[in-house]
Design a protein around this motif. Sequence first.
Motif, PDB file in Angstrom:
ATOM      1  N   ILE A 253       0.843  -1.205   0.000  1.00 20.89           N
ATOM      2  CA  ILE A 253       0.000   0.000   0.000  1.00 20.89           C
ATOM      3  C   ILE A 253       0.875   1.250   0.000  1.00 20.89           C
ATOM      4  O   ILE A 253       0.634   2.210  -0.752  1.00 20.89           O
ATOM      5  CB  ILE A 253      -0.943  -0.017   1.215  1.00 20.89           C
ATOM      6  N   VAL A 254       1.911   1.243   0.833  1.00 19.49           N
ATOM      7  CA  VAL A 254       2.820   2.392   0.896  1.00 19.49           C
ATOM      8  C   VAL A 254       3.518   2.598  -0.443  1.00 19.49           C
ATOM      9  O   VAL A 254       3.683   3.739  -0.916  1.00 19.49           O
ATOM     10  CB  VAL A 254       3.854   2.195   2.027  1.00 19.49           C
ATOM     11  N   ALA A 255       3.927   1.508  -1.077  1.00 15.41           N
ATOM     12  CA  ALA A 255       4.618   1.614  -2.367  1.00 15.41           C
ATOM     13  C   ALA A 255       3.717   2.224  -3.437  1.00 15.41           C
ATOM     14  O   ALA A 255       4.166   3.048  -4.245  1.00 15.41           O
ATOM     15  CB  ALA A 255       5.108   0.241  -2.819  1.00 15.41           C
ATOM     16  N   VAL A 256       2.453   1.833  -3.446  1.00 14.44           N
ATOM     17  CA  VAL A 256       1.520   2.408  -4.425  1.00 14.44           C
ATOM     18  C   VAL A 256       1.341   3.905  -4.172  1.00 14.44           C
ATOM     19  O   VAL A 256       1.320   4.705  -5.115  1.00 14.44           O
ATOM     20  CB  VAL A 256       0.171   1.671  -4.370  1.00 14.44           C
ATOM     21  N   LEU A 257       1.233   4.289  -2.912  1.00 11.94           N
ATOM     22  CA  LEU A 257       1.140   5.710  -2.583  1.00 11.94           C
ATOM     23  C   LEU A 257       2.410   6.459  -2.988  1.00 11.94           C
ATOM     24  O   LEU A 257       2.346   7.555  -3.552  1.00 11.94           O
ATOM     25  CB  LEU A 257       0.873   5.897  -1.085  1.00 11.94           C
ATOM     26  N   ALA A 258       3.568   5.851  -2.723  1.00 11.26           N
ATOM     27  CA  ALA A 258       4.835   6.484  -3.093  1.00 11.26           C
ATOM     28  C   ALA A 258       4.948   6.631  -4.607  1.00 11.26           C
ATOM     29  O   ALA A 258       5.478   7.633  -5.101  1.00 11.26           O
ATOM     30  CB  ALA A 258       6.012   5.661  -2.555  1.00 11.26           C
ATOM     31  N   GLY A 259       4.429   5.657  -5.347  1.00 11.07           N
ATOM     32  CA  GLY A 259       4.448   5.756  -6.795  1.00 11.07           C
ATOM     33  C   GLY A 259       3.641   6.918  -7.319  1.00 11.07           C
ATOM     34  O   GLY A 259       3.927   7.464  -8.389  1.00 11.07           O
ATOM     35  N   GLY A 260       2.625   7.344  -6.555  1.00  6.95           N
ATOM     36  CA  GLY A 260       1.773   8.447  -6.983  1.00  6.95           C
ATOM     37  C   GLY A 260       2.141   9.783  -6.390  1.00  6.95           C
ATOM     38  O   GLY A 260       1.409  10.761  -6.571  1.00  6.95           O
ATOM     39  N   LEU A 261       3.280   9.863  -5.677  1.00  6.19           N
ATOM     40  CA  LEU A 261       3.656  11.140  -5.073  1.00  6.19           C
ATOM     41  C   LEU A 261       3.810  12.226  -6.128  1.00  6.19           C
ATOM     42  O   LEU A 261       3.230  13.303  -6.017  1.00  6.19           O
ATOM     43  CB  LEU A 261       4.964  10.995  -4.281  1.00  6.19           C
ATOM     44  N   HIS A 262       4.654  11.952  -7.137  1.00  7.88           N
ATOM     45  CA  HIS A 262       4.752  12.924  -8.236  1.00  7.88           C
ATOM     46  C   HIS A 262       5.235  12.279  -9.523  1.00  7.88           C
ATOM     47  O   HIS A 262       4.779  12.631 -10.594  1.00  7.88           O
ATOM     48  CB  HIS A 262       5.611  14.125  -7.845  1.00  7.88           C
ATOM     49  N   GLN A 263       6.162  11.294  -9.445  1.00  4.42           N
ATOM     50  CA  GLN A 263       6.566  10.518 -10.610  1.00  4.42           C
ATOM     51  C   GLN A 263       6.747   9.075 -10.160  1.00  4.42           C
ATOM     52  O   GLN A 263       7.399   8.820  -9.142  1.00  4.42           O
ATOM     53  CB  GLN A 263       7.861  11.067 -11.224  1.00  4.42           C
ATOM     54  N   TRP A 264       6.195   8.160 -10.933  1.00  4.09           N
ATOM     55  CA  TRP A 264       6.074   6.790 -10.443  1.00  4.09           C
ATOM     56  C   TRP A 264       7.386   6.017 -10.441  1.00  4.09           C
ATOM     57  O   TRP A 264       7.511   5.013  -9.737  1.00  4.09           O
ATOM     58  CB  TRP A 264       5.034   6.011 -11.248  1.00  4.09           C
TER      59      TRP A 264
END
Length: 565
Positions: A253-264
């Motif tokens: 879940i954290v990784a998916v959120l991190a992927g959407g921070l600004h550039q995947w």
Amino acid sequence: MNAAQTRSWLLEWAFAFAMLLGATFLVHVTFASARNIPEIFFIDQDFPALIGSLTAIALLASWASRGRPIILPAPEWKRVGILVLLAMLIAWAGRYIVFQDYSLSRDEEMAEFAASYMREGKLAWPIPQEWIAYRRAIIPEFFSPFGAARFWAANYLPVNSAIRAAFTWIGDANLAPPALLALGLGALWHNARKLFPDRPDAIWVAMLMGLTSAQLTITAMTPYAMTGHFALNMLWLALVLRDDWKGHVGAAIVAVLAGGLHQWHFVLIYIVGFLIWFALQRRWLALAFHASVCAVIVLIWAKWWPAFLIDLHGPASDIRPSAGVADKISSLGTRVLKSWYPFAYSVRFIAWNNLLLIPLALAAVLGCGWRTLFKGGAPILPLAIGCVAGAALMTAQVYGWGFRYMHGYIGSFCLLAGYGWTAMARRETASLKPVLLASGIALCSTGFLAWRAQEWVAPYAASNRLIRASDADVVLVDARGGIYASDLVRNDHGQFTRPLVLSLAALDLDMLDNLCARYKIAIFDRTAFFPVGIRAARWQAANGTILRARLRQLQCGEQLRAVEG
């Protein structure tokens, strides 16, 4: 290490960094063909900061290696938590003291821009009909291509801005980066305790590397998404180190959120080292699961998100979309080949972090042995792979406080520094004097670098205040001759408040005639931004000369000027 070895080690690294600094000076100053932001920041910030730090290390190396050892109390959360809270408060205050609540770069402005429409429950601002023809003069760059003919949206993924929007509801969007900094430092402490259960000194080393990082602290004063990458990478690692199904699902879940921070792609570079580590350890289930998570990240943010925006706002227009996987890989490859700055940004990363961060991280890799590195249970290899991958992508970042493309790996460097300390100091009773010396120097350097950042930002913040104080309906920014003066073209995060700010360079004669006929116009150019301190850049005439001649012909536009004194 004994006293003589400690002193020799400190002086050897100081000499190595001095040689790198000298080589960088030759490349980017003495024999440089042009002076751009990397060169300016090197001279203005990195060179004096690193010279001062290396001088202090050289003068005080003997003190750090002699006398009674210094051993810190146990790194319990009550002690560490106070330091983390202090770092968060310093970052929050620095937003107003250092940066004057002004977002210098277009990247930062777009983060605030997106947060403004998310706060209203939207994913874009609709462009008023009468301003559609002027949309690219109002937002010249970094806009989303999807539905761009009718909507304004940021060209970044949404999670960083969504976090800012959430903190706006709490009370202050500027609390978001400091809170993420605190989250990242808290997760770093948790990971250090997990990895060094019998070495409280190593936990302190890892934490001091993070707490004294000027890059972490000063970047947390800005809306950049990089603080989120640091925090979520450390949180991801904390969950993976649980090594149970709850931890791995939480990490996903954290990784998916991190992927959407600004550039995947940033989080994928971080995770790939762990995929290699899982394979070497024959942990096939963990490998398959997290490889699948990586595929999901690409699917969601590179495929589904653009498709969703097309359905919501319409097809791409104005510019070609660049969210695809092939586009991203091609873009990264092109940037590395055309704008690689290994000297400037390696020095910048060193200057903006604790001087022992890299030496101790290298000691971790070199001191563990090849068998331990590739087959051992300690995650030295995956942490190191991420750090090396980040270092390899030393492409031009333009603005950034430290080398921001390596920001998400600072936590990895800190943990590697803890491993390096255990490799060099075999007993937990070893004196922490060298680390405390380097940390004290780093704190002094942070103060200097914060001052230099404030000096750089102040003219742009003053220019923005001058523009916003105009009683005109429309302010035309003629950015010719000023370094990144085009970034002054910004409005109230997409909302129409007077005055409306437009880029003169994005207009044509008919558009200019229409504006002059309907609105009270003001002009902001080098006669205003030079006096407040924006530095001169190469003059680019473009069509600005023709447009300014038309303004004079129409007797349109009051010249904005800086107030004396």
